[in-house]
Design a protein around this motif. Structure first.
Motif, mmCIF file in Angstrom:
data_model
loop_
_atom_site.group_PDB
_atom_site.id
_atom_site.type_symbol
_atom_site.label_atom_id
_atom_site.label_comp_id
_atom_site.label_asym_id
_atom_site.label_seq_id
_atom_site.Cartn_x
_atom_site.Cartn_y
_atom_site.Cartn_z
ATOM 1 N N ILE A 1 18.996 -5.504 -49.931
ATOM 2 C CA ILE A 1 17.723 -6.059 -49.489
ATOM 3 C C ILE A 1 17.874 -7.558 -49.336
ATOM 4 C CG2 ILE A 1 15.312 -6.436 -50.086
ATOM 5 C CD1 ILE A 1 15.339 -3.818 -51.591
ATOM 6 N N PHE B 1 11.734 -9.061 -47.775
ATOM 7 C CA PHE B 1 10.660 -8.159 -47.383
ATOM 8 C C PHE B 1 9.360 -8.949 -47.330
ATOM 9 C CE2 PHE B 1 11.097 -7.282 -51.999
ATOM 10 C CZ PHE B 1 9.850 -7.683 -52.432
ATOM 11 N N VAL C 1 10.791 -4.362 -44.683
ATOM 12 C CA VAL C 1 12.002 -4.673 -45.445
ATOM 13 C C VAL C 1 13.148 -4.909 -44.466
ATOM 14 C CG1 VAL C 1 13.631 -3.874 -47.200
ATOM 15 C CG2 VAL C 1 11.220 -3.210 -47.336
#
Length: 429
Positions: A137, A140, A157
């Motif tokens: 990740i 987001f 995201v």
């Protein structure tokens, strides 16, 4: 044992393609074969995953045949378009443990009756083991929902290596997973849509788990009111400190680093009098296990990362005098504490380092015409520095900075100190 057991193989490609680890692990592939009157059946969901140190163990398992004395498993791997035998093993159990690397395979099972005679061999079953992807990740948006607003409850995201079949959800602190009402995956961008009634105030983890079992997460918050709308008297006196992230960051950097003497005598009196020496390089290897303020997704605040690094640098100083030439090649080894301050947006950071080490003179030499004299030595040194890193793409950064080193030389009345500006690349993952 009389008669002949007829075995039919029923298998789908979906059932037999599982993911293996990209760097250190091999994905678990599990099969379940049933031996009944109607044949051997592949049963989805009946595969076994075991951990043994740094590898996965696959268990090829089948239902026992009523009159079978033993089974013989033949496993082959595709090599350059041809299948080569990988193993052939007999077992009285109705399973066999293997560990397979990514690639294409096929296998068959031979059933031996109570007289130890081959009763039947199944057809070849083909399958493929694929590389697992480690999801990451990066950001987001938004980072927080407010229950008293009419904002649409969507989280976008952006990351890396997110599989289209990934399990994506919000994870509460008590471990309960909240699945989005709708998920849209477009490459490495994922849209999550929630119903307002699904969430209560608190902290959550945006959690992504790829089919191979590799995962990543980032902190998300649901609040009752926007900060400016909190009723008087209910304002918190101080914010709770952010919790450290559980996964450390690792750093590898390489840089061009010339030498600029500042003070003192550099190893030999009256030898090196130039104001700079251009030949030099530096390598650093670091780890940041303690991270406060969040990672990529928490782009609005500062991030505080703490850890340490090992620095190795080399430089060469050479100077031509009227009657001779003097030169030296030097290695610096330093262990340093490292503090990394991430700026809002998580695209840039400052690095502050300080520590001590050993400065080794590999070759200090004088050249007088046809003769040369050589010296070596080791010295304790203190050092520190500062650098600035700017993201180029993904984990790759441009880094510019400056280090300072002071050498303790007990035989020298004026110990030297110098700086080393640096320009290079940094990989942080």
């Amino acid at each position: 044992m009389s008669g002949r057991i007829r075995v039919n193989i029923m298998v789908s490609r979906k059932d037999i393609c599982f993911l293996s680890s990209l760097i250190f692990f091999t994905l678990v592939f599990g099969v379940f074969l049933g031996a009944e009157e109607t044949g051997i059946i592949y049963d989805e969901g009946n595969f076994f995953i075991e951990w043994r140190g740094p590898r996965f163990i696959q268990r090829i398992r089948w239902n026992p045949v009523e009159w079978a004395l033993r089974y013989e498993l033949s496993l082959e791997e595709e090599q350059a378009g041809k299948y080569e035998k990988l193993l052939q093993e007999s077992t009285r159990e109705n399973f066999l443990n293997v560990s397979l690397r990514p690639g294409r395979y096929r296998y068959q099972v031979g059933v031996y009756n109570l007289l130890d005679r081959l009763e039947y061999t199944s057809d070849w079953i083909f399958f493929e083991v694929l590389n697992a992807l480690q999801p990451k990740i990066i950001t987001f948006s938004p980072e927080e929902f407010f229950l008293d607003t009419e904002e649409e409850w969507q989280i976008t995201v952006t990351g890396e290596d997110i599989d289209a079949g990934a399990d994506i959800r919000l994870q509460s602190k008590d471990g309960e997973g909240i699945r989005p009402r709708r998920i849209e995956v477009k490459g490495n961008t994922v849209l999550l849509v929630f119903d307002k009634g699904q969430l209560a105030p608190g902290s959550y983890q945006v959690h992504i788990r790829n089919p191979g079992g590799l995962e990543d997460s980032g902190t998300f918050t649901v609040s009752l009111h926007k900060p400016e709308e909190i009723p008087p008297g209910r304002q918190e006196s101080s914010a709770a400190p952010s919790e450290p992230s559980g996964r450390p960051d690792f750093i590898i950097s390489a840089a061009y680093a010339p030498l600029i003497p500042l003070y003192g005598i550099l190893f030999v009196p009256n030898a090196f009098e130039e104001i700079y020496f251009l030949q030099g390089a530096a390598l650093r290897f670091g780890v940041l296990p303690l991270k406060r303020g969040g990672e990529g997704p928490l782009a609005k605040g500062f991030g505080h990362y703490f850890g340490g690094e090992l620095g190795v640098s080399w430089y060469r100083a050479e100077e031509a005098k009227e009657r001779y030439t003097v030169g030296a090649q030097v290695l610096d080894f330093q262990i340093r504490a490292l503090y990394q301050l991430w700026l809002p947006g998580r695209t840039s950071a400052f690095n502050f380092r300080a520590g001590m080490g050993v400065t080794t003179v590999l070759d200090l030499y004088y050249e007088y015409g046809d003769s040369t004299r050589h010296f070596t030595g080791e010295y304790i040194s203190l050092g520190g520095g500062i650098s600035f890193q700017l993201r180029i793409v993904s984990h790759l950064f441009f880094e510019i900075g400056m280090d300072f080193t002071h050498i303790f030389s007990p035989d020298d009345p004026s110990p030297p100190g110098y700086i080393r500006p640096s320009l290079g690349l940094l990989w942080q993952f």
